[in-house]
Design a protein around this motif. Sequence first.
Motif, mmCIF file in Angstrom:
data_model
loop_
_atom_site.group_PDB
_atom_site.id
_atom_site.type_symbol
_atom_site.label_atom_id
_atom_site.label_comp_id
_atom_site.label_asym_id
_atom_site.label_seq_id
_atom_site.Cartn_x
_atom_site.Cartn_y
_atom_site.Cartn_z
ATOM 1 N N ALA A 231 -17.681 -21.548 -127.274
ATOM 2 C CA ALA A 231 -19.146 -21.462 -127.271
ATOM 3 C C ALA A 231 -19.733 -22.345 -126.174
ATOM 4 C CB ALA A 231 -19.689 -21.874 -128.636
ATOM 5 N N LEU A 232 -19.211 -23.565 -126.038
ATOM 6 C CA LEU A 232 -19.721 -24.486 -125.025
ATOM 7 C C LEU A 232 -19.470 -23.938 -123.618
ATOM 8 C CD1 LEU A 232 -21.033 -27.161 -124.316
ATOM 9 C CD2 LEU A 232 -18.784 -28.260 -124.504
ATOM 10 N N LYS A 233 -18.299 -23.353 -123.399
ATOM 11 C CA LYS A 233 -17.986 -22.783 -122.082
ATOM 12 C C LYS A 233 -18.949 -21.654 -121.734
ATOM 13 C CE LYS A 233 -13.041 -23.914 -121.997
ATOM 14 N NZ LYS A 233 -11.656 -23.357 -122.061
ATOM 15 N N ARG A 234 -19.305 -20.845 -122.728
ATOM 16 C CA ARG A 234 -20.235 -19.737 -122.480
ATOM 17 C C ARG A 234 -21.610 -20.262 -122.075
ATOM 18 N NH1 ARG A 234 -19.678 -15.467 -127.420
ATOM 19 N NH2 ARG A 234 -21.580 -14.677 -126.378
ATOM 20 N N ALA A 237 -21.508 -21.764 -118.638
ATOM 21 C CA ALA A 237 -21.374 -20.725 -117.608
ATOM 22 C C ALA A 237 -22.698 -20.027 -117.326
ATOM 23 C CB ALA A 237 -20.327 -19.706 -118.038
ATOM 24 N N GLY A 238 -23.738 -20.404 -118.080
ATOM 25 C CA GLY A 238 -25.060 -19.854 -117.808
ATOM 26 C C GLY A 238 -25.586 -18.885 -118.839
ATOM 27 N N GLU A 239 -24.795 -18.609 -119.873
ATOM 28 C CA GLU A 239 -25.270 -17.700 -120.915
ATOM 29 C C GLU A 239 -26.350 -18.385 -121.748
ATOM 30 O OE1 GLU A 239 -23.330 -14.749 -124.329
ATOM 31 O OE2 GLU A 239 -22.030 -15.852 -122.935
ATOM 32 N N SER A 240 -27.281 -17.616 -122.251
ATOM 33 C CA SER A 240 -28.385 -18.158 -123.045
ATOM 34 C C SER A 240 -27.869 -18.914 -124.266
ATOM 35 C CB SER A 240 -29.295 -17.014 -123.504
ATOM 36 O OG SER A 240 -30.088 -17.393 -124.600
ATOM 37 N N PHE A 241 -28.386 -20.143 -124.450
ATOM 38 C CA PHE A 241 -28.002 -20.944 -125.617
ATOM 39 C C PHE A 241 -28.319 -20.172 -126.894
ATOM 40 C CE2 PHE A 241 -28.055 -24.152 -128.841
ATOM 41 C CZ PHE A 241 -27.242 -25.185 -128.396
#
Length: 402
Positions: A231-234, A237-241
């Motif tokens: 989850a943290l990597k996503r 990487a710029g994915e919406s929190f």
Amino acid sequence: MSKTVAGCIWACVLAASMVSWSQAPDLQSMDLVLRSVPDGPIAKINGQNIAKEEFISLYQTELLAVTSRVGSKNVDDRLRVETALHSLRTLLQHEILYQEAIKRKLAVSEKELDAQWKEAMTRLETTVERAGDKDLSEEDILKKAGKTREESRAELRKSLLIRKMRDQIAAEKKITVSDADVAGFYEKNKAEFKQPERIHIEQIFVAARKGPRDPDDPKKKEQARQKIEQALKRVQAGESFSAVAKAMSDAPDASKGGDMGMLPVTQLPPIYVKAAASMRPGDISGILESEYGFHFIRLVELASASDADPQKAHAFIRSLLMAQESDKAVAEFCQTTFDTPGAVEVYLQLEKTIATTPGLEGLLPDRNQQEAGPKKTGNRSASKPSDTEKKPESRAKKPVKP
């Protein structure tokens, strides 16, 4: 009383019955108040019984509030008895008001009931979500509470009738609160209205266990660790929190993108407060480990401690003072029934409990002022409620910040 107070009381009692006490200790084996509860009704007013279940539900709800206030479930006997006396007085007053509402032919329309039902169910959904149950239907919520829809709506209708009766009493007494009263209260209690430091946080949480008492499962813990790392990597990487929270978080607020809103630091987990202290708005923390599992947060906003908005504080104070004056008017109204011979019979054995428990003697009224003998009702001995049972002293109301 505000339009939603009656619904709030009903919703809180219902919520407590299905959520809060599911993880509490076995009170029946340790609580001196519950050991004082008779097999039959708790009291009778003008021939109408008040069921022991009503008392137990309200007492446990109010005791839960006490445990939250003192920060421990280890509540001493004196505080338990004071809570029980308050619960008993509330139920006696409610029954008197309900009977008077029926006598005056007050009514609750289906439109009013539907509106209050909707608000109450929304509050219940929020409560059970915070307890870890998500996406429950109305039927699921009522089933967990052991109530049918018809029973619950009937109880809510009764609560609304009681509120209408309170409003009538307040109107008849022409209760008002002046601007000077409000200003005076604010000046005397100004410190209570200060806004503490607040933090707006978004969170993602992956559970490694259901609770701190559950046995440690190394395999499940490792799976949780791997999931939180993903989850943290996503997010990094710029994915919406928000999107990641909705997809991967086990927190009750996952459906809201992990948004916890702006909360006082005292209402947040210490690990969040500690992490946020070294962050700036927009920052993402590293992985945080707690007894429940793994977390990371995004800091949205910080707000320093400050004085409350005077306008909001004054509105709250006016409402508080009006409620206090209404309480006095209701107490005076109910006293007529309490003073009527034979109108009120109490079967709760609190007086005996108080008399036989060291340290509780001060809660008993002067024996010389009590009536000489009990009245017999069936196989039970039921005396007219003592001043202790009829009019227990209200616990001091500390101002609540608006």
